[in-house]
Design a protein around this motif. Structure first.
Motif, PDB file in Angstrom:
ATOM      1  N   MET A  87       0.854  -1.180   0.000  1.00 21.47           N
ATOM      2  CA  MET A  87       0.000   0.000   0.000  1.00 21.47           C
ATOM      3  C   MET A  87       0.897   1.239   0.000  1.00 21.47           C
ATOM      4  N   PRO A  88       0.649   2.182  -0.914  1.00 19.17           N
ATOM      5  CA  PRO A  88       1.457   3.410  -0.922  1.00 19.17           C
ATOM      6  C   PRO A  88       1.315   4.173   0.396  1.00 19.17           C
ATOM      7  N   GLU A  89       2.360   4.869   0.756  1.00 18.88           N
ATOM      8  CA  GLU A  89       2.379   5.595   2.033  1.00 18.88           C
ATOM      9  C   GLU A  89       1.217   6.572   2.164  1.00 18.88           C
ATOM     10  N   ILE A  90       0.894   7.316   1.104  1.00 21.82           N
ATOM     11  CA  ILE A  90      -0.195   8.285   1.185  1.00 21.82           C
ATOM     12  C   ILE A  90      -1.535   7.588   1.417  1.00 21.82           C
ATOM     13  N   ALA A  91      -1.710   6.398   0.871  1.00 26.34           N
ATOM     14  CA  ALA A  91      -2.944   5.636   1.089  1.00 26.34           C
ATOM     15  C   ALA A  91      -3.025   5.179   2.540  1.00 26.34           C
ATOM     16  N   ARG A  92      -1.898   4.773   3.104  1.00 29.82           N
ATOM     17  CA  ARG A  92      -1.873   4.342   4.506  1.00 29.82           C
ATOM     18  C   ARG A  92      -2.190   5.519   5.427  1.00 29.82           C
ATOM     19  N   ILE A  93      -1.615   6.661   5.127  1.00 28.97           N
ATOM     20  CA  ILE A  93      -1.872   7.868   5.923  1.00 28.97           C
ATOM     21  C   ILE A  93      -3.343   8.265   5.808  1.00 28.97           C
ATOM     22  N   GLY A  94      -3.862   8.254   4.581  1.00 34.31           N
ATOM     23  CA  GLY A  94      -5.257   8.618   4.365  1.00 34.31           C
ATOM     24  C   GLY A  94      -6.215   7.715   5.119  1.00 34.31           C
ATOM     25  N   ALA A  95      -5.937   6.422   5.124  1.00 32.33           N
ATOM     26  CA  ALA A  95      -6.791   5.480   5.839  1.00 32.33           C
ATOM     27  C   ALA A  95      -6.743   5.738   7.347  1.00 32.33           C
ATOM     28  N   ALA A  96      -5.566   6.017   7.865  1.00 39.21           N
ATOM     29  CA  ALA A  96      -5.431   6.306   9.302  1.00 39.21           C
ATOM     30  C   ALA A  96      -6.157   7.599   9.663  1.00 39.21           C
ATOM     31  N   PHE A  97      -6.048   8.608   8.808  1.00 44.47           N
ATOM     32  CA  PHE A  97      -6.732   9.876   9.063  1.00 44.47           C
ATOM     33  C   PHE A  97      -8.244   9.691   9.029  1.00 44.47           C
ATOM     34  N   SER A 151      -2.732  14.218  -3.718  1.00 44.30           N
ATOM     35  CA  SER A 151      -2.761  15.569  -4.263  1.00 44.30           C
ATOM     36  C   SER A 151      -2.921  16.640  -3.182  1.00 44.30           C
ATOM     37  N   VAL A 152      -2.551  16.322  -1.965  1.00 40.82           N
ATOM     38  CA  VAL A 152      -2.676  17.240  -0.841  1.00 40.82           C
ATOM     39  C   VAL A 152      -1.277  17.706  -0.445  1.00 40.82           C
ATOM     40  N   SER A 153      -1.131  18.994  -0.176  1.00 44.93           N
ATOM     41  CA  SER A 153       0.182  19.518   0.207  1.00 44.93           C
ATOM     42  C   SER A 153       0.600  18.969   1.570  1.00 44.93           C
ATOM     43  N   PHE A 154       1.902  18.906   1.780  1.00 39.45           N
ATOM     44  CA  PHE A 154       2.407  18.416   3.062  1.00 39.45           C
ATOM     45  C   PHE A 154       1.932  19.313   4.202  1.00 39.45           C
ATOM     46  N   GLY A 155       1.897  20.620   3.968  1.00 36.72           N
ATOM     47  CA  GLY A 155       1.413  21.549   4.995  1.00 36.72           C
ATOM     48  C   GLY A 155      -0.012  21.250   5.403  1.00 36.72           C
ATOM     49  N   ALA A 156      -0.856  20.912   4.432  1.00 40.25           N
ATOM     50  CA  ALA A 156      -2.245  20.566   4.741  1.00 40.25           C
ATOM     51  C   ALA A 156      -2.310  19.270   5.544  1.00 40.25           C
ATOM     52  N   VAL A 157      -1.476  18.309   5.193  1.00 33.17           N
ATOM     53  CA  VAL A 157      -1.439  17.038   5.936  1.00 33.17           C
ATOM     54  C   VAL A 157      -1.063  17.297   7.393  1.00 33.17           C
ATOM     55  N   VAL A 158      -0.085  18.155   7.611  1.00 32.72           N
ATOM     56  CA  VAL A 158       0.339  18.490   8.976  1.00 32.72           C
ATOM     57  C   VAL A 158      -0.805  19.172   9.729  1.00 32.72           C
ATOM     58  N   ASP A 159      -1.484  20.115   9.084  1.00 32.75           N
ATOM     59  CA  ASP A 159      -2.598  20.820   9.724  1.00 32.75           C
ATOM     60  C   ASP A 159      -3.729  19.861  10.085  1.00 32.75           C
ATOM     61  N   ILE A 160      -4.044  18.944   9.195  1.00 32.85           N
ATOM     62  CA  ILE A 160      -5.102  17.965   9.446  1.00 32.85           C
ATOM     63  C   ILE A 160      -4.696  17.031  10.582  1.00 32.85           C
ATOM     64  N   SER A 162      -9.740  18.594  -0.113  1.00 34.93           N
ATOM     65  CA  SER A 162      -8.419  18.162   0.370  1.00 34.93           C
ATOM     66  C   SER A 162      -8.555  16.970   1.306  1.00 34.93           C
ATOM     67  N   ILE A 163      -9.559  17.023   2.172  1.00 32.56           N
ATOM     68  CA  ILE A 163      -9.811  15.895   3.085  1.00 32.56           C
ATOM     69  C   ILE A 163     -10.160  14.656   2.265  1.00 32.56           C
ATOM     70  N   GLN A 164     -11.037  14.822   1.281  1.00 31.35           N
ATOM     71  CA  GLN A 164     -11.434  13.702   0.440  1.00 31.35           C
ATOM     72  C   GLN A 164     -10.237  13.113  -0.301  1.00 31.35           C
ATOM     73  N   SER A 165      -9.410  13.960  -0.863  1.00 32.56           N
ATOM     74  CA  SER A 165      -8.229  13.488  -1.601  1.00 32.56           C
ATOM     75  C   SER A 165      -7.295  12.709  -0.690  1.00 32.56           C
ATOM     76  N   LEU A 166      -7.070  13.238   0.493  1.00 29.15           N
ATOM     77  CA  LEU A 166      -6.180  12.567   1.439  1.00 29.15           C
ATOM     78  C   LEU A 166      -6.747  11.210   1.840  1.00 29.15           C
TER      79      LEU A 166
END
Length: 69
Positions: free
Chosen positions: A1-11, A45-54, A35-39
Motif C-alpha cells: 500500500m502506498p504511504e499516502i494511502a496508509r496515511i489517508g486510511a489512518a486519518f 494531491s494534498v500539500s504536506f502543509g495541509a497534511v500536517v494541519d489535518i 483536500s480531506i477527500q483526496s487525502l
C-alpha cells in the motif's frame, strides 16, 4: 500500500472515531473538504502543509523518521 494511502486510511479512521464530518475537519484544519477527500482516498494531491494541519486537528503526529527508513 502506498504511504499516502496508509496515511489517508489512518486519518479517515481517526476522523470517524472523533465523530467529525469531512467538512468539520476541513473547517478546523483550514483546508477544503476536497483536500480531506483526496487525502482519505490516498490520491496524494494534498500539500504536506495541509497534511500536517489535518494531523494536528486529529491529534496525530507525523513521524518523519519512518520516511527515511
Amino acid at each position: 500500500m502506498p504511504e499516502i494511502a496508509r496515511i489517508g486510511a489512518a486519518f479517515a479512521e481517526r476522523r470517524i472515531a472523533l465523530q467529525l464530518t469531512q467538512q468539520t475537519l476541513a473547517d478546523l484544519a483550514g483546508v477544503s473538504r476536497s483536500s480531506i477527500q483526496s487525502l482519505e482516498r490516498g490520491s496524494g494531491s494534498v500539500s504536506f502543509g495541509a497534511v500536517v494541519d489535518i494531523a494536528e486537528v486529529l491529534g496525530l503526529r507525523i513521524d518523519m523518521s519512518a520516511a527515511t527508513e
